[in-house]
Design a protein around this motif. Structure first.
Motif, PDB file in Angstrom:
ATOM      1  N   ILE A 208       0.869  -1.176   0.000  1.00 37.20           N
ATOM      2  CA  ILE A 208       0.000   0.000   0.000  1.00 37.20           C
ATOM      3  C   ILE A 208       0.905   1.224   0.000  1.00 37.20           C
ATOM      4  CG2 ILE A 208      -1.811   1.284   1.208  1.00 37.20           C
ATOM      5  CD1 ILE A 208      -2.759  -1.344   2.414  1.00 37.20           C
ATOM      6  N   VAL A 209       0.699   2.121  -0.969  1.00 38.01           N
ATOM      7  CA  VAL A 209       1.560   3.301  -1.099  1.00 38.01           C
ATOM      8  C   VAL A 209       0.703   4.569  -1.100  1.00 38.01           C
ATOM      9  CG1 VAL A 209       3.288   1.991  -2.389  1.00 38.01           C
ATOM     10  CG2 VAL A 209       1.531   3.267  -3.636  1.00 38.01           C
ATOM     11  N   GLY A 210       1.307   5.666  -0.681  1.00 39.78           N
ATOM     12  CA  GLY A 210       0.614   6.947  -0.712  1.00 39.78           C
ATOM     13  C   GLY A 210       0.336   7.384  -2.134  1.00 39.78           C
ATOM     14  N   LYS A 211      -0.830   7.999  -2.332  1.00 38.26           N
ATOM     15  CA  LYS A 211      -1.249   8.392  -3.677  1.00 38.26           C
ATOM     16  C   LYS A 211      -0.639   9.733  -4.065  1.00 38.26           C
ATOM     17  CE  LYS A 211      -5.409   7.383  -5.073  1.00 38.26           C
ATOM     18  NZ  LYS A 211      -6.881   7.370  -5.294  1.00 38.26           N
ATOM     19  N   ALA A 212       0.008   9.760  -5.217  1.00 38.55           N
ATOM     20  CA  ALA A 212       0.538  11.006  -5.776  1.00 38.55           C
ATOM     21  C   ALA A 212      -0.064  11.191  -7.171  1.00 38.55           C
ATOM     22  CB  ALA A 212       2.065  10.966  -5.817  1.00 38.55           C
ATOM     23  N   GLU A 213       0.455  10.444  -8.132  1.00 37.95           N
ATOM     24  CA  GLU A 213      -0.130  10.397  -9.476  1.00 37.95           C
ATOM     25  C   GLU A 213      -0.501   8.943  -9.732  1.00 37.95           C
ATOM     26  OE1 GLU A 213       1.824  13.227 -12.461  1.00 37.95           O
ATOM     27  OE2 GLU A 213       3.467  12.754 -11.071  1.00 37.95           O
ATOM     28  N   PHE A 303      -1.415 -10.156 -10.411  1.00 37.57           N
ATOM     29  CA  PHE A 303      -1.538  -9.001  -9.533  1.00 37.57           C
ATOM     30  C   PHE A 303      -2.959  -8.468  -9.540  1.00 37.57           C
ATOM     31  CE2 PHE A 303      -0.487  -7.031 -13.624  1.00 37.57           C
ATOM     32  CZ  PHE A 303      -1.357  -5.958 -13.682  1.00 37.57           C
ATOM     33  N   VAL A 304      -3.338  -7.896  -8.404  1.00 40.14           N
ATOM     34  CA  VAL A 304      -4.575  -7.126  -8.271  1.00 40.14           C
ATOM     35  C   VAL A 304      -4.181  -5.768  -7.717  1.00 40.14           C
ATOM     36  CG1 VAL A 304      -6.738  -6.873  -7.010  1.00 40.14           C
ATOM     37  CG2 VAL A 304      -6.123  -9.095  -7.972  1.00 40.14           C
ATOM     38  N   ALA A 305      -4.615  -4.717  -8.380  1.00 41.11           N
ATOM     39  CA  ALA A 305      -4.255  -3.356  -7.970  1.00 41.11           C
ATOM     40  C   ALA A 305      -5.509  -2.547  -7.683  1.00 41.11           C
ATOM     41  CB  ALA A 305      -3.417  -2.667  -9.055  1.00 41.11           C
ATOM     42  N   HIS A 306      -5.428  -1.678  -6.689  1.00 40.57           N
ATOM     43  CA  HIS A 306      -6.508  -0.737  -6.372  1.00 40.57           C
ATOM     44  C   HIS A 306      -5.952   0.682  -6.502  1.00 40.57           C
ATOM     45  CE1 HIS A 306      -8.145  -4.331  -4.357  1.00 40.57           C
ATOM     46  NE2 HIS A 306      -9.326  -3.749  -4.435  1.00 40.57           N
ATOM     47  N   ILE A 307      -6.615   1.499  -7.296  1.00 36.84           N
ATOM     48  CA  ILE A 307      -6.188   2.900  -7.375  1.00 36.84           C
ATOM     49  C   ILE A 307      -7.121   3.808  -6.584  1.00 36.84           C
ATOM     50  CG2 ILE A 307      -4.981   2.633  -9.568  1.00 36.84           C
ATOM     51  CD1 ILE A 307      -7.382   3.972 -10.929  1.00 36.84           C
ATOM     52  N   ASP A 308      -8.102   3.221  -5.930  1.00 37.33           N
ATOM     53  CA  ASP A 308      -8.974   3.932  -5.001  1.00 37.33           C
ATOM     54  C   ASP A 308      -9.122   3.080  -3.754  1.00 37.33           C
ATOM     55  OD1 ASP A 308      -9.695   6.232  -6.641  1.00 37.33           O
ATOM     56  OD2 ASP A 308     -10.865   4.826  -7.852  1.00 37.33           O
ATOM     57  N   THR A 335      -2.858   2.113  -4.005  1.00 32.11           N
ATOM     58  CA  THR A 335      -2.461   3.477  -3.670  1.00 32.11           C
ATOM     59  C   THR A 335      -3.686   4.217  -3.150  1.00 32.11           C
ATOM     60  OG1 THR A 335      -1.520   5.543  -4.530  1.00 32.11           O
ATOM     61  CG2 THR A 335      -2.831   4.240  -6.066  1.00 32.11           C
ATOM     62  N   TYR A 336      -3.479   4.971  -2.068  1.00 31.79           N
ATOM     63  CA  TYR A 336      -4.619   5.720  -1.522  1.00 31.79           C
ATOM     64  C   TYR A 336      -4.106   7.007  -0.895  1.00 31.79           C
ATOM     65  CZ  TYR A 336      -4.589   5.760   3.616  1.00 31.79           C
ATOM     66  OH  TYR A 336      -4.341   6.049   4.919  1.00 31.79           O
ATOM     67  N   GLY A 337      -4.998   7.993  -0.831  1.00 32.57           N
ATOM     68  CA  GLY A 337      -4.606   9.287  -0.297  1.00 32.57           C
ATOM     69  C   GLY A 337      -5.732   9.958   0.473  1.00 32.57           C
TER      70      GLY A 337
END
Length: 607
Positions: A208-213, A303-308, A335-337
């Motif tokens: 899980i990473v912080g959202k930037a772009e 892989f499974v990715a979530h951008i929200d 990634t989430y912010g």
């Protein structure tokens, strides 16, 4: 009970059951009801397929996945199982043929959707044949407080009264204690035996990473970890809105990724073509809303990715579980912010549900945020949410592979809270995160000059953090409830937790979120690390499988999954007897493919 062992080996090609499977199968074969909680890829299907073949009659499988029934049935027929389905995609003569086959006792398994099973016509049909068992798949759909509630599941409790002597087995890959209790109550399974398997999926790396772009971050992740031996890997990307799905798929495709969108707003034929291509081709990435993926038995999703931000841990676990069903290393990336947190809270506040419903949704969100913000092992946090002990770090999530640093953020939190207080007291105004960060960092913006906020005593006192650092701090303060978004514009306000922090009675620890390069996890390589010569044969067998699947009109994994091909490449059987000992090769597949597989291996010449 010897029959169940014979079916396991001769039909499915396995020498032994896994985990709780043996106990579950034996219990249901003996006529007992069961509630089964088992992670995706744990082998739930065998728990009802084997008993249905051992017991007298036809096993009725309740599944909400009309789009996938044909593939599920095709996979069973490849194994020599007499299986069929009834759904709205069939022509009248096709349905009539299936109904006749059921009445005459020719079927081992019959798949139906819950809405069809609840009709008088289908129930009348079932009274005319012999039923071996009822299997209620995706049983969490009965939970009204769950993440995937489907009203048609509520009527399935009536099966207990209509067929009191027929065993019922309810299965799901995700359930908290509350959902587990709802399944038991609503499906009238009070006398059932409960089986709760280990929810750990050790082959999945969680990141899980912080959202930037987010789209650029996603592309970097796919290029780094979305490949297998340099070839594009199959993956699923989840986004919350249809617009985001389409824009993300378009962005990935423009950058060389074989990506396709999938959401309910697309034409049905387009969705079906996308699903079929995803199931049959290698290296396809589907960008989708959460409606996509339930029940998909594609084993090689890497892989499974979530951008929200997902709405709940249950939803997140269910979706990430669609990766690595074959047991080989895979990645769950997200990634989430701050904007995600604001949006989710706003949706909860604006929902049509009553106060109790909103409270439950808030609890779901809080648990999801706790998973995102933890500095401890993510897998441990995930397992504890489902009531399982996890005392040791897993060594295969981002917080274990690259432990995050933490620091005392009490002073930073007090500066932010003081700015919010002064804006409200001196100007009777409230603002969102962006403007608050500008004030703290002493930015010279038109908005600050217009409102005179450069006269605040907190103006410019937060230069120890850059803008990204402040956004991370604010996100974590929102996640812990020290501040809260309010209204449509996401302005930040104080909460009951703010006072103790302002007074210095409570310390605030914050995780540091430096920009990190993507570190390849141990999932970037195949689990068995095949030698080069075996890997060449594995790829050769994959090419043969692709051609064979195409000629039969089925997905490649229906012929053989990757795990079976890897074992074939490593062991190189030369006789039918040796071939029969390979996991996943039963009598039907030995008869259908044995000669071709042996010839393919015998004639293989390394490059």
């Amino acid at each position: 009970m010897s029959d169940m062992w014979h079916v396991l080996e001769s039909t499915f090609g396995y020498e032994s059951f896994r985990g709780d499977q043996e106990e579950i199968v034996g219990h249901v074969v003996g006529g007992g009801d069961a509630v089964v909680l088992m992670p995706t890829g744990g082998g739930k299907s065998l728990c009802y397929q084997v008993p249905a073949m051992v017991r007298d009659g036809c096993g009725i499988v309740v599944s909400p996945l009309i789009a996938l029934m044909a593939d599920q049935v095709a996979a069973l027929r490849e194994l020599g199982v007499s299986a069929a389905y009834l759904n709205s995609t069939q022509m009248p003569d096709e349905r009539a043929a299936v109904e006749d086959a059921f009445r005459s006792g020719e079927l081992d398994l019959l798949y139906v959707a819950p809405e069809r099973l609840n009709t008088a016509g289908t129930r009348n049909l079932l009274q005319q044949g012999k039923i071996a068992l009822f299997a209620i798949d995706e049983a969490h759909c009965v939970s009204q407080w769950g993440h995937d509630f489907r009203p048609d599941y509520l009527a399935l409790g009536e099966l207990a009264e209509l067929w009191p002597d027929v065993p019922r087995i309810a299965l799901t890959a995700t359930a908290t204690a509350r959902t587990h209790a709802e399944i038991t109550e609503r499906l009238h399974l009070g006398g059932a035996r409960h089986f709760v398997a280990d929810f750990d999926r050790p082959n999945i790396t969680y990141r899980i990473v912080g959202k930037a772009e987010p789209r650029k971050q996603l592309l970097a992740f796919i290029r780094s970890e979305g490949t297998v031996d340099g070839a594009p890997a199959t993956g699923i990307v989840y986004a919350l809105s249809r617009a985001s799905v389409e824009k993300t798929a378009e962005f990935l495709a423009a950058n060389g990724v074989d990506a396709m969108p999938y959401h309910a707003g697309l034409d049905r034929t387009v969705r079906q073509r996308t699903l079929e291509r995803f199931l049959r081709a290698d290296g396809v990435v589907v960008v989708a809303t959460i409606a996509f993926g339930m029940g998909i038995d594609k084993p090689d999703v890497r892989f499974v990715a979530h951008i929200d931000l997902p709405k709940s841990v249950e939803g997140y676990y269910q979706e990430t579980g669609r990766a690595g069903r074959d047991g080989l290393p895979s990645v769950a990336w997200m990634t989430y912010g701050l904007a995600d947190v604001m949006q989710q809270r706003r949706l909860i506040d604006q929902s049509d549900g009553d106060a109790n419903h909103r409270r439950v949704q808030q609890q779901h969100l809080d648990a999801m945020l706790a998973l995102c913000e933890t500095v401890d092992c993510r897998r441990g946090q995930l397992l504890r949410y489902f009531g399982q002990d996890a005392t040791q770090p897993c060594g295969n999530c981002d917080t274990c592979l690259s432990p995050p640093a933490t620091s005392d953020g009490t002073v930073a939190a007090q500066k932010l809270l003081s700015t919010i207080v002064r804006l409200q007291r001196e100007f009777r105004q409230s603002f969102g995160a962006g403007h608050l960060v500008d004030i703290l960092r002493g930015a010279d913006t038109a908005r600050i000059r217009e409102f005179g906020h450069d006269r605040l005593t907190t103006y410019g006192i937060g230069t120890e953090l850059d803008a990204a650092g402040w956004r991370s701090a604010i996100r974590q303060l929102v996640a812990t409830g020290i501040i809260a978004p309010q209204g449509d514009y996401g302005v930040l306000t104080l909460t009951e937790k703010s006072g103790p922090v302002l007074r210095g009675d409570v310390a605030v620890m914050l995780r540091n979120d430096p920009v990190r390069s993507v570190t390849r996890s141990r999932s970037a390589k195949p689990a068995d690390d095949l030698p080069e010569a075996d890997r060449e044969l594995f790829e050769h067998l994959r090419s043969w499988r692709k051609a064979e699947a195409s000629s039969r009109g089925v997905p490649p994994y229906v012929v053989f999954n990757d795990a079976t091909l890897r074992e074939l490449a490593a062991r190189r059987p030369e006789t039918p007897e040796q071939l029969r000992s390979v996991s996943g090769i039963g009598d039907a597949k030995l008869e259908q493919y044995g000669d071709d597989v042996l010839a393919t291996i015998a004639t293989f010449e390394p490059a």
